[in-house]
Design an enzyme around this catalytic site. Structure first.
Site, PDB file in Angstrom:
ATOM      1  N   CYS A 168      13.299  11.036   7.147  1.00 39.23           N
ATOM      2  CA  CYS A 168      13.396  10.499   8.509  1.00 39.23           C
ATOM      3  C   CYS A 168      14.789  10.735   9.067  1.00 39.23           C
ATOM      4  O   CYS A 168      14.964  10.886  10.270  1.00 39.23           O
ATOM      5  CB  CYS A 168      13.048   9.021   8.523  1.00 39.23           C
ATOM      6  N   LYS A 205       0.852  -1.192   0.000  1.00 39.16           N
ATOM      7  CA  LYS A 205       0.000   0.000   0.000  1.00 39.16           C
ATOM      8  C   LYS A 205       0.886   1.239   0.000  1.00 39.16           C
ATOM      9  O   LYS A 205       1.494   1.597   1.004  1.00 39.16           O
ATOM     10  CB  LYS A 205      -0.921   0.045   1.233  1.00 39.16           C
ATOM     11  N   PRO A 206       0.961   1.906  -1.157  1.00 36.05           N
ATOM     12  CA  PRO A 206       1.720   3.162  -1.185  1.00 36.05           C
ATOM     13  C   PRO A 206       0.955   4.225  -0.423  1.00 36.05           C
ATOM     14  O   PRO A 206      -0.234   4.062  -0.128  1.00 36.05           O
ATOM     15  CB  PRO A 206       1.766   3.521  -2.675  1.00 36.05           C
ATOM     16  N   GLU A 251       9.406   1.253  10.977  1.00 42.43           N
ATOM     17  CA  GLU A 251      10.445   2.266  10.701  1.00 42.43           C
ATOM     18  C   GLU A 251       9.768   3.612  10.853  1.00 42.43           C
ATOM     19  O   GLU A 251       9.036   4.051   9.968  1.00 42.43           O
ATOM     20  CB  GLU A 251      10.995   2.099   9.278  1.00 42.43           C
ATOM     21  N   LEU A 252      10.004   4.273  11.989  1.00 38.52           N
ATOM     22  CA  LEU A 252       9.235   5.487  12.297  1.00 38.52           C
ATOM     23  C   LEU A 252      10.115   6.736  12.192  1.00 38.52           C
ATOM     24  O   LEU A 252      11.133   6.737  11.515  1.00 38.52           O
ATOM     25  CB  LEU A 252       8.592   5.339  13.674  1.00 38.52           C
ATOM     26  N   GLY A 308       6.619   5.044   8.475  1.00 39.52           N
ATOM     27  CA  GLY A 308       5.786   6.240   8.548  1.00 39.52           C
ATOM     28  C   GLY A 308       5.929   6.918   9.892  1.00 39.52           C
ATOM     29  O   GLY A 308       6.943   6.753  10.583  1.00 39.52           O
ATOM     30  N   SER A 309       4.897   7.651  10.274  1.00 36.29           N
ATOM     31  CA  SER A 309       4.990   8.489  11.474  1.00 36.29           C
ATOM     32  C   SER A 309       4.825   7.671  12.750  1.00 36.29           C
ATOM     33  O   SER A 309       4.294   6.543  12.735  1.00 36.29           O
ATOM     34  CB  SER A 309       3.912   9.565  11.412  1.00 36.29           C
TER      35      SER A 309
HETATM   36  P1  NAD Z   1       2.047   8.433   7.805  1.00 38.15           P
HETATM   37  O1  NAD Z   1       2.209   7.712   9.092  1.00 38.15           O
HETATM   38  O2  NAD Z   1       1.061   9.536   7.747  1.00 38.15           O
HETATM   39  O3  NAD Z   1       1.602   7.400   6.646  1.00 38.15           O
HETATM   40  C1  NAD Z   1       2.391   6.300   6.301  1.00 38.15           C
HETATM   41  C2  NAD Z   1       1.511   5.224   5.680  1.00 38.15           C
HETATM   42  O4  NAD Z   1       0.632   4.690   6.667  1.00 38.15           O
HETATM   43  C3  NAD Z   1       0.607   5.727   4.557  1.00 38.15           C
HETATM   44  O5  NAD Z   1       0.608   4.762   3.533  1.00 38.15           O
HETATM   45  C4  NAD Z   1      -0.754   5.826   5.231  1.00 38.15           C
HETATM   46  O6  NAD Z   1      -1.835   5.707   4.341  1.00 38.15           O
HETATM   47  C5  NAD Z   1      -0.689   4.635   6.160  1.00 38.15           C
HETATM   48  N1  NAD Z   1      -1.612   4.669   7.306  1.00 38.15           N
HETATM   49  C6  NAD Z   1      -2.124   5.761   7.948  1.00 38.15           C
HETATM   50  N2  NAD Z   1      -2.917   5.367   8.976  1.00 38.15           N
HETATM   51  C7  NAD Z   1      -2.893   4.010   8.993  1.00 38.15           C
HETATM   52  C8  NAD Z   1      -3.490   3.012   9.833  1.00 38.15           C
HETATM   53  N3  NAD Z   1      -4.263   3.339  10.876  1.00 38.15           N
HETATM   54  N4  NAD Z   1      -3.236   1.717   9.568  1.00 38.15           N
HETATM   55  C9  NAD Z   1      -2.425   1.363   8.535  1.00 38.15           C
HETATM   56  N5  NAD Z   1      -1.843   2.256   7.700  1.00 38.15           N
HETATM   57  C10 NAD Z   1      -2.071   3.565   7.938  1.00 38.15           C
HETATM   58  O7  NAD Z   1       3.496   8.931   7.376  1.00 38.15           O
HETATM   59  P2  NAD Z   1       3.935   9.850   6.143  1.00 38.15           P
HETATM   60  O8  NAD Z   1       3.488  11.250   6.380  1.00 38.15           O
HETATM   61  O9  NAD Z   1       3.566   9.203   4.855  1.00 38.15           O
HETATM   62  O10 NAD Z   1       5.522   9.763   6.286  1.00 38.15           O
HETATM   63  C11 NAD Z   1       6.261  10.635   7.098  1.00 38.15           C
HETATM   64  C12 NAD Z   1       6.742   9.934   8.355  1.00 38.15           C
HETATM   65  O11 NAD Z   1       7.419   8.748   8.021  1.00 38.15           O
HETATM   66  C13 NAD Z   1       7.753  10.773   9.123  1.00 38.15           C
HETATM   67  O12 NAD Z   1       7.496  10.659  10.495  1.00 38.15           O
HETATM   68  C14 NAD Z   1       9.081  10.122   8.772  1.00 38.15           C
HETATM   69  O13 NAD Z   1      10.102  10.310   9.733  1.00 38.15           O
HETATM   70  C15 NAD Z   1       8.679   8.690   8.679  1.00 38.15           C
HETATM   71  N6  NAD Z   1       9.618   7.930   7.857  1.00 38.15           N
HETATM   72  C16 NAD Z   1      10.408   7.013   8.477  1.00 38.15           C
HETATM   73  C17 NAD Z   1      11.349   6.318   7.745  1.00 38.15           C
HETATM   74  C18 NAD Z   1      12.246   5.300   8.387  1.00 38.15           C
HETATM   75  O14 NAD Z   1      12.889   4.541   7.657  1.00 38.15           O
HETATM   76  N7  NAD Z   1      12.347   5.250   9.700  1.00 38.15           N
HETATM   77  C19 NAD Z   1      11.461   6.552   6.369  1.00 38.15           C
HETATM   78  C20 NAD Z   1      10.626   7.487   5.782  1.00 38.15           C
HETATM   79  C21 NAD Z   1       9.700   8.169   6.534  1.00 38.15           C
END
Ligand code: NAD
Length: 534
Positions: A283, A176-177, A249-250, A227-228
């Site tokens: 990140c 899921k992108p 990976e947050l 993600g976050s």
């Molecule tokens: P996000 O958490 O908003 O979204 C990431 C993904 O999660 C999206 O595909 C989104 O649709 C999905 N998602 C949202 N709610 C969900 C749920 N309840 N259940 C399952 N999936 C859900 O993050 P973002 O804004 O896309 O990315 C930015 C964040 O990602 C920043 O905090 C950054 O530091 C982090 N990040 C971490 C790394 C790493 O390797 N540690 C790499 C890149 C980005």
């Protein structure tokens, strides 16, 4: 693929929902993609499970050959990929090539070559004399169907660097992108098709957070989330309820420590690049800088001077270095943190304002000083074009401040003395620490990625990341199958005494006691040559 793109002019059924690809430079809708319906999940999972069984049964060499085809497909469409990434994220083309296309190609090529070595069954020699009659080894088996849920900021290299190890180890993937980068997600699906992976093995599921939650609820065998922190927490809870293993990976709040003997010219260029690449939305962005007092003024001046020279604008201009932020909401978070910091005494030396002349999502690259850890700017992830610089009295103070954070993704130490740098690096609580560079370890296929605390758990990249994609199975073969084991039933007082002697023969501090325990017929030898087993 579970998804079809639609041109904006095509008539659509009213109940169909869509994911829009939006250009952050202009807020223009570039394309519209049909969202995956949860009612289609039974078919999606069934296709994935069926394809996975057949895929896992193939020889590893055949799976590696498919990876080479994927590498070639990526190479052949490298310009389309860079275009799609730049359009959807606003990042300059140079960054789309270095941090996405190149990284994805290198990972795919590397794992296609390396996987046979890293996935070979491993002998497990037994050190214990009493167990020498057994031979054991570990094997690596796929989990089954893994879900990869990706962020928007590196919409190609992050999912590909997880997809490739998942596939080579024999898994099927539901990817899921981010809903902010559906076009790049679709492109990954096309590349998989071009590389002739079996139908159903990789399915791209388009949608927002609710779809991600529904995928987990439907029960994949492992979840790889990037993600976050807020979303990671929700995913950890959902996975916990179903006992689904996960890699998270947050976020990060990477510290950069600049010591008095550092090359300030180079360190300031690194600070500016590390803080502002991808408009600070990485990140591994440099977000906190701790510089030793004696060189602080010069270092800060260099950072300000170099920041003022950066060219801000749309990625369509090849000379641009800083693009727009992804959405206005993210820009507002940056502004809120800056306002709070200024209210508490911080000083903005350059930047700090929007660029409405360019569009609603543009923000000036910003350098802030007089910061401290009472400010959100130094505690929370900023994820925007801001570097905050704090002056410190010593390296020890810098290490203490670097470690004063819930995050622990990456960090860097800058010094003319590499040995001292490495010593300081090992005292920093982070998944990776670079000496005299920032973030580039992420492009080293052999280097593990993943940090403690609020930065998540588990690893991606490297052999550790590959092993997250497998279940480790231990197999043990007894070399004396005709002999019942000494520890089986038929317990007596003699056996208890003999067991005690065995322990003594193996672990008594004096060798004399060990030998006499071993020689004693009613002792250790009695365990080995037991006659009273059932
Ligand atoms: P996000 O958490 O908003 O979204 C990431 C993904 O999660 C999206 O595909 C989104 O649709 C999905 N998602 C949202 N709610 C969900 C749920 N309840 N259940 C399952 N999936 C859900 O993050 P973002 O804004 O896309 O990315 C930015 C964040 O990602 C920043 O905090 C950054 O530091 C982090 N990040 C971490 C790394 C790493 O390797 N540690 C790499 C890149 C980005």
């Amino acid at each position: 693929m579970a998804v079809t793109p639609h041109s904006l002019s095509m008539p659509v059924a009213p109940e169909t929902s869509f994911v829009d690809s939006i250009d952050p430079a202009t807020n223009e809708v570039l394309a519209r993609f049909q969202a995956t319906r949860t009612s289609d999940f039974p078919g999606i999972f069934q296709r994935a499970r069926q394809a996975q069984k057949e895929w896992a049964a193939r020889l590893l060499a055949q799976r590696c050959a498919a990876l080479f085809r994927l590498r070639d497909a990526i190479y052949s469409r490298r310009d389309d990929i860079a275009d799609a990434i730049s359009r959807e994220t606003g990042k300059p083309r140079v960054e789309a090539i270095f941090a996405e296309v190149l990284l994805a190609l290198d990972t795919t090529h590397f794992l296609a070559r390396q996987a046979p070595r890293w996935l070979r069954a491993e002998r497990v020699p037994h050190h214990n004399l009493a167990l020498k009659a057994k031979s054991g080894w570990t094997e690596f088996h796929p989990h089954g169907v893994v879900a990869i849920i990706s962020p928007w900021n590196y919409p190609f290299s992050i999912p590909v660097a997880q997809l490739v190890p998942a596939l080579v180890t024999g898994n099927a993937v539901l990817l899921k992108p981010s809903e902010l980068t559906p076009g790049t997600g679709l492109l990954i699906g096309e590349l998989v098709e071009q590389a002739k992976f079996p139908p159903g093995l990789v399915q791209i599921l388009q949608g927002a957070g609710e779809l991600g939650a529904a995928i987990i609820n439907a029960g994949p065998d492992k979840v790889f989330f990037t993600g976050s922190v807020a979303t990671g927490r929700r995913i950890a809870e959902a996975c916990g309820r179903k006992l689904i293993p996960s890699v998270l990976e947050l976020g990060g709040k990477d510290a950069m420590i600049v010591l008095a003997d550092a090359n300030l010219e180079i360190a300031s260029s690194a600070a500016v690049w590390g803080g502002f690449t991808n408009c600070g939305q990485a990140c591994l962005s440099v977000e906190r800088i701790y510089v030793e007092q004696t060189v602080a003024e010069r270092f800060i001046n260099l950072c300000v001077e170099k920041t003022r020279k950066l060219r801000v604008g749309p990625a369509s201009d090849p000379d641009v270095e800083i693009g727009p932020m992804i959405r206005l909401r993210q820009l507002e978070i940056v502004e809120e943190q800056l306002h709070e910091a200024v209210d508490r005494g911080a000083e903005i030396l350059t930047g700090g304002n929007r660029r409405p002349d360019l569009g609603s999502n543009y923000f000036q690259p910003t350098v802030v000083t007089r910061v401290n850890h009472s400010m959100q700017l130094m505690r929370d992830e900023t994820f925007g074009p801001v570097i905050a610089i704090q002056t410190v009295a010593s390296a020890d103070e810098a290490v203490a401040l670097a470690n004063d954070s819930p995050f622990g993704l990456g960090a860097s130490v800058w010094t003319g003395d590499s040995r001292r740098g490495a010593e300081i690096a090992s005292r920093i609580r982070a998944g990776s620490v670079m000496v005299n560079d920032v973030a580039s370890y992420y492009g080293i296929c052999e280097a593990p990625h993943g940090g403690p605390g609020a930065s998540g758990w588990g690893h991606t990249h490297s052999r550790l990341g590959l092993l997250e994609m497998v279940q480790v199975k231990y197999i043990d073969v007894d070399r004396l199958p005709g002999i019942a084991k000494s520890w089986w039933f038929g317990y007596t007082a003699e056996l208890a005494a003999a067991a005690g002697s065995l322990v003594e023969s193996l672990f008594a501090p004096s060798w004399k006691n060990r030998f006499s325990a071993l020689a004693n017929k009613r002792g250790a030898r009695g365990v080995i040559f037991r006659r009273d087993r059932i």
